[in-house]
Design a protein around this motif. Structure first.
Motif, PDB file in Angstrom:
ATOM      1  N   GLN A  30      13.106  -3.942  -6.740  1.00  0.00           N
ATOM      2  CA  GLN A  30      13.437  -5.260  -6.196  1.00  0.00           C
ATOM      3  C   GLN A  30      14.173  -5.157  -4.866  1.00  0.00           C
ATOM      4  N   ASP A  31      14.561  -3.936  -4.486  1.00  0.00           N
ATOM      5  CA  ASP A  31      15.238  -3.720  -3.209  1.00  0.00           C
ATOM      6  C   ASP A  31      14.183  -3.494  -2.125  1.00  0.00           C
ATOM      7  N   LYS A  32      14.633  -3.120  -0.937  1.00  0.00           N
ATOM      8  CA  LYS A  32      13.683  -2.955   0.152  1.00  0.00           C
ATOM      9  C   LYS A  32      12.790  -1.740  -0.081  1.00  0.00           C
ATOM     10  N   PRO A  33      11.540  -1.765   0.426  1.00  0.00           N
ATOM     11  CA  PRO A  33      10.608  -0.659   0.194  1.00  0.00           C
ATOM     12  C   PRO A  33      11.110   0.656   0.786  1.00  0.00           C
ATOM     13  N   GLY A  34      10.616   1.741   0.208  1.00  0.00           N
ATOM     14  CA  GLY A  34      10.974   3.066   0.698  1.00  0.00           C
ATOM     15  C   GLY A  34      10.283   4.134  -0.128  1.00  0.00           C
ATOM     16  N   LEU A  35      10.702   5.372   0.082  1.00  0.00           N
ATOM     17  CA  LEU A  35      10.160   6.508  -0.650  1.00  0.00           C
ATOM     18  C   LEU A  35      10.824   6.590  -2.017  1.00  0.00           C
ATOM     19  N   LEU A  36      10.023   6.709  -3.069  1.00  0.00           N
ATOM     20  CA  LEU A  36      10.547   6.815  -4.427  1.00  0.00           C
ATOM     21  C   LEU A  36       9.895   8.013  -5.118  1.00  0.00           C
ATOM     22  N   PRO A  37      10.505   9.200  -5.030  1.00  0.00           N
ATOM     23  CA  PRO A  37       9.951  10.374  -5.714  1.00  0.00           C
ATOM     24  C   PRO A  37      10.183  10.288  -7.225  1.00  0.00           C
ATOM     25  N   VAL A  38       9.173  10.689  -7.987  1.00  0.00           N
ATOM     26  CA  VAL A  38       9.290  10.849  -9.435  1.00  0.00           C
ATOM     27  C   VAL A  38       9.205  12.348  -9.688  1.00  0.00           C
ATOM     28  N   THR A  39      10.287  12.942 -10.179  1.00  0.00           N
ATOM     29  CA  THR A  39      10.394  14.391 -10.197  1.00  0.00           C
ATOM     30  C   THR A  39      10.560  14.940 -11.601  1.00  0.00           C
ATOM     31  N   LEU A 117       3.514  15.682  -3.804  1.00  0.00           N
ATOM     32  CA  LEU A 117       3.911  16.018  -2.437  1.00  0.00           C
ATOM     33  C   LEU A 117       3.461  17.438  -2.129  1.00  0.00           C
ATOM     34  N   SER A 118       2.834  17.628  -0.958  1.00  0.00           N
ATOM     35  CA  SER A 118       2.321  18.949  -0.588  1.00  0.00           C
ATOM     36  C   SER A 118       2.553  19.180   0.897  1.00  0.00           C
ATOM     37  N   SER A 119       2.342  20.419   1.313  1.00  0.00           N
ATOM     38  CA  SER A 119       2.496  20.735   2.732  1.00  0.00           C
ATOM     39  C   SER A 119       1.466  19.998   3.574  1.00  0.00           C
ATOM     40  N   ALA A 120       0.326  19.652   2.974  1.00  0.00           N
ATOM     41  CA  ALA A 120      -0.716  18.954   3.721  1.00  0.00           C
ATOM     42  C   ALA A 120      -0.385  17.483   3.936  1.00  0.00           C
ATOM     43  N   ASN A 121       0.290  16.860   2.957  1.00  0.00           N
ATOM     44  CA  ASN A 121       0.514  15.412   3.087  1.00  0.00           C
ATOM     45  C   ASN A 121       1.938  15.019   3.445  1.00  0.00           C
ATOM     46  N   ALA A 122       2.858  15.994   3.579  1.00  0.00           N
ATOM     47  CA  ALA A 122       4.267  15.663   3.815  1.00  0.00           C
ATOM     48  C   ALA A 122       4.446  14.808   5.070  1.00  0.00           C
ATOM     49  N   GLU A 123       3.791  15.178   6.180  1.00  0.00           N
ATOM     50  CA  GLU A 123       3.944  14.420   7.418  1.00  0.00           C
ATOM     51  C   GLU A 123       3.452  12.989   7.253  1.00  0.00           C
ATOM     52  N   ALA A 124       2.283  12.815   6.626  1.00  0.00           N
ATOM     53  CA  ALA A 124       1.742  11.476   6.413  1.00  0.00           C
ATOM     54  C   ALA A 124       2.643  10.654   5.489  1.00  0.00           C
ATOM     55  N   VAL A 125       3.185  11.291   4.462  1.00  0.00           N
ATOM     56  CA  VAL A 125       4.089  10.611   3.531  1.00  0.00           C
ATOM     57  C   VAL A 125       5.325  10.101   4.259  1.00  0.00           C
ATOM     58  N   PHE A 126       5.944  10.966   5.060  1.00  0.00           N
ATOM     59  CA  PHE A 126       7.178  10.574   5.733  1.00  0.00           C
ATOM     60  C   PHE A 126       6.914   9.520   6.800  1.00  0.00           C
ATOM     61  N   THR A 127       5.738   9.576   7.426  1.00  0.00           N
ATOM     62  CA  THR A 127       5.370   8.543   8.399  1.00  0.00           C
ATOM     63  C   THR A 127       5.232   7.190   7.710  1.00  0.00           C
ATOM     64  N   ALA A 128       4.582   7.166   6.548  1.00  0.00           N
ATOM     65  CA  ALA A 128       4.428   5.923   5.804  1.00  0.00           C
ATOM     66  C   ALA A 128       5.774   5.401   5.317  1.00  0.00           C
ATOM     67  N   THR A 129       6.630   6.322   4.925  1.00  0.00           N
ATOM     68  CA  THR A 129       7.966   5.928   4.468  1.00  0.00           C
ATOM     69  C   THR A 129       8.734   5.238   5.575  1.00  0.00           C
ATOM     70  N   GLN A 130       8.714   5.838   6.777  1.00  0.00           N
ATOM     71  CA  GLN A 130       9.473   5.288   7.899  1.00  0.00           C
ATOM     72  C   GLN A 130       8.816   4.046   8.482  1.00  0.00           C
ATOM     73  N   ALA A 131       7.575   3.778   8.075  1.00  0.00           N
ATOM     74  CA  ALA A 131       6.915   2.532   8.481  1.00  0.00           C
ATOM     75  C   ALA A 131       7.314   1.380   7.561  1.00  0.00           C
ATOM     76  N   GLY A 132       8.136   1.653   6.563  1.00  0.00           N
ATOM     77  CA  GLY A 132       8.622   0.593   5.698  1.00  0.00           C
ATOM     78  C   GLY A 132       7.726   0.276   4.527  1.00  0.00           C
ATOM     79  N   ARG A 133       6.852   1.215   4.128  1.00  0.00           N
ATOM     80  CA  ARG A 133       5.965   1.008   2.988  1.00  0.00           C
ATOM     81  C   ARG A 133       6.598   1.606   1.722  1.00  0.00           C
ATOM     82  N   TRP A 134       6.188   1.057   0.584  1.00  0.00           N
ATOM     83  CA  TRP A 134       6.494   1.716  -0.677  1.00  0.00           C
ATOM     84  C   TRP A 134       5.619   2.962  -0.800  1.00  0.00           C
ATOM     85  N   VAL A 135       6.254   4.123  -1.009  1.00  0.00           N
ATOM     86  CA  VAL A 135       5.520   5.360  -1.251  1.00  0.00           C
ATOM     87  C   VAL A 135       6.066   5.952  -2.548  1.00  0.00           C
TER      88      VAL A 135
END
Length: 522
Positions: A30-39, A117-135
């Protein structure tokens, strides 16, 4: 082929996550979107939780885009995903991930879900995160809570990006579930009770594994789908804890405590499972030994509870330095629960206080006593004594407990002299109503430990040594310091003394040979 249930049925009917975890996850969403890792480690069920979190956002009206490097990953799920979800397989190449996620960065309604999360997608993930999307992303790691943030840092996410764009952390580990056929709520041992209620003084009822044929007398379910449940750690990155997170990431200082409204620890979650009957206490105890996450949490909790107990019991009556020494004592349980110990007991009492209080106002009486006790406490702490109790206008001090002091008798005598000298100094400024005190000191073996209940617990010493010290104080004249025979035997060549002969003390069948300490007022 076995028919699979839908994700919606699984979420609505599943008891995989307790209500307190659901409520905390909902607060994050319910808070603002961002990165939410499930670990969690491999096989802990984090992929299931990943899908359940995504479904909650789907129910709230978001568009779900699920991406994986593994072809047909969704077909291995134990349930069918909603037909409205967009599912795509992406090559494990950095540019492929960037291109695949780019179209969704402008749509605030899209939720990006990635299985790993992988070495191949880390950059794309962090870009989407900083764009204000739920990841929502899975992350294989044994770490939980704050430590996951450090893991993200090692993947290349900067501290400020973590502070601004990580919505929270969901971590889990699996515990064997209590067999429903044999679990019973019975009185646990005190040791087991303290695993769930640290610092408890009394055993409490807890769910225990009695054993039955259904579980082969092990107390846990055999069916893999039934026989495990999850303990969670949930961290919400709210503004009030950002300074502590920043300090942790940049300086390595671990916060001792985060607010409960932002942090559910793995320990608290596991304890809740025991309290609610999902996990038996013996199983939980075994897991503390086998599961490194729970073991570390338990050690931290026990040390915290011990330090808090020591501070509560002794913080008012000894110096902070002594409190810190007590925290390091390996035999602390013996100190609390009772032990035989040699001590030196000192009683100090104001002479003529009853008459003095009758001719002065209550405000003046308390002002005088507070000033007197403040000075006495400072002196006692200087000689590292323990203030056992205040009894009206009298104070009881112990040397040699809760920590041993090889020179306890000398410390007590020197403390008594310092008190008399201080009182004499106070009287120079209050000639009309001077204070005079009598002091009695005695040494020997007592029982030392904590008395009381969970409502009020105090450390004290009990024995004839204490009674004799109190009687010597009663027999002392104003300004006099009387020593019992055992105290005198130890310090006779270190402190000037004078024998005063046999004293018949109240309540004592035989008279004792007492001595008076000689001192100057300088």
């Amino acid at each position: 082929m076995e028919k699979r249930s839908s994700l919606s049925n699984f979420v609505n009917n599943s008891n995989i996550w307790p209500l307190d975890v659901q409520n905390r996850v909902q607060k994050i969403l319910q808070d603002k979107p961002g990165l939410l890792p499930v670990t969690g480690q491999v096989g802990t069920g984090k992929s299931t939780i990943l899908m359940m979190v995504a479904y909650l956002l789907f129910q709230a009206g978001h568009t779900i885009v699920f991406s994986s490097e593994e072809e047909n990953w969704s077909q291995r799920c134990q349930f069918d995903l909603p037909k409205d979800w967009l599912i795509q397989t992406i090559l494990p190449i950095n540019q492929a991930w960037i291109a695949a996620l780019q179209p969704y960065l402008e749509n605030p309604n899209v939720v990006i879900v990635i299985d790993q999360l992988s070495s191949a997608n880390a950059e794309a993930v962090f870009t989407a995160t900083q764009a204000g999307r739920w990841v929502i992303i899975g992350l294989d790691t044994p770490f939980v809570g704050l430590d996951v943030l450090y893991t993200l840092q090692t993947w290349g996410l900067k501290t400020q990006a973590i502070l601004n764009h990580v919505a929270g952390i969901i971590s889990l580990t699996l515990l064997p579930r209590l067999c429903s056929q044999c679990g019973q709520l019975t009185l646990a041992s005190l040791e087991e009770t303290r695993l769930i209620y640290p610092g408890s003084y009394e055993p409490q009822p807890l769910w225990q594994e009695v054993g039955c044929p259904a579980c082969h007398h092990r107390g846990i379910g055999d069916n893999p789908s039934y026989g495990r449940c999850a303990a969670f750690e949930v961290l919400q990155n709210i503004p009030t804890i950002k300074p502590e997170i920043e300090t942790y990431l940049d300086q390595g200082d671990v916060p001792h405590h985060l607010p409960q409204d932002s942090h559910l620890t793995m320990r608290e979650s596991a304890q809740n499972l025991v309290q609610q009957g999902w996990v038996g206490i013996q199983t939980y105890r075994q897991q503390i030994g086998h599961n490194p996450l729970l073991r570390l949490h338990n050690l931290w909790e026990q040390e915290t509870a011990r330090a808090t107990l020591i501070q509560d019991l002794f913080g008012r009556f000894v110096t902070q330095q002594l409190v810190e020494k007590l925290i390091d004592q390996p035999n602390f349980n013996a100190i609390i629960e009772g032990e035989r110990r040699r001590i030196t007991c000192l009683f100090c009492d104001v002479r003529g206080f009853t008459t003095w209080s009758e001719i002065n106002s209550p405000a003046d009486v308390f002002m005088m006593l507070n000033r007197y006790f403040r000075d006495i406490i400072d002196i006692v702490f200087r000689y590292e004594g323990t203030i056992d109790k205040f009894i009206g206008d009298s104070v009881m001090v112990v040397f040699g407990a809760p920590l041993a002091q090889v020179d306890q008798e000398l410390r007590a005598a020197q403390c008594a002299i310092a008190i008399q000298q201080k009182v004499a100094g106070l009287n120079q400024n209050n000639l009309q109503q001077p204070i005079q005190v009598g002091i009695g000191i005695n040494s020997g073996e007592v029982i030392a430990g904590c008395l009381g209940s969970h409502r009020r617990m105090d450390y004290t010493v009990i024995g004839d040594v204490v009674n004799t010290a109190a009687r010597l104080e009663s027999a002392a004249q104003p300004g006099q310091i009387l020593l019992g025979p055992e105290t005198y035997r130890v310090i006779h060549d270190q402190v000037s003394c004078r024998a005063i002969g046999s004293l018949k003390l109240k309540g004592k069948a035989q008279a004792i040979e007492a001595v008076e300490v000689l001192y100057s007022l300088n």
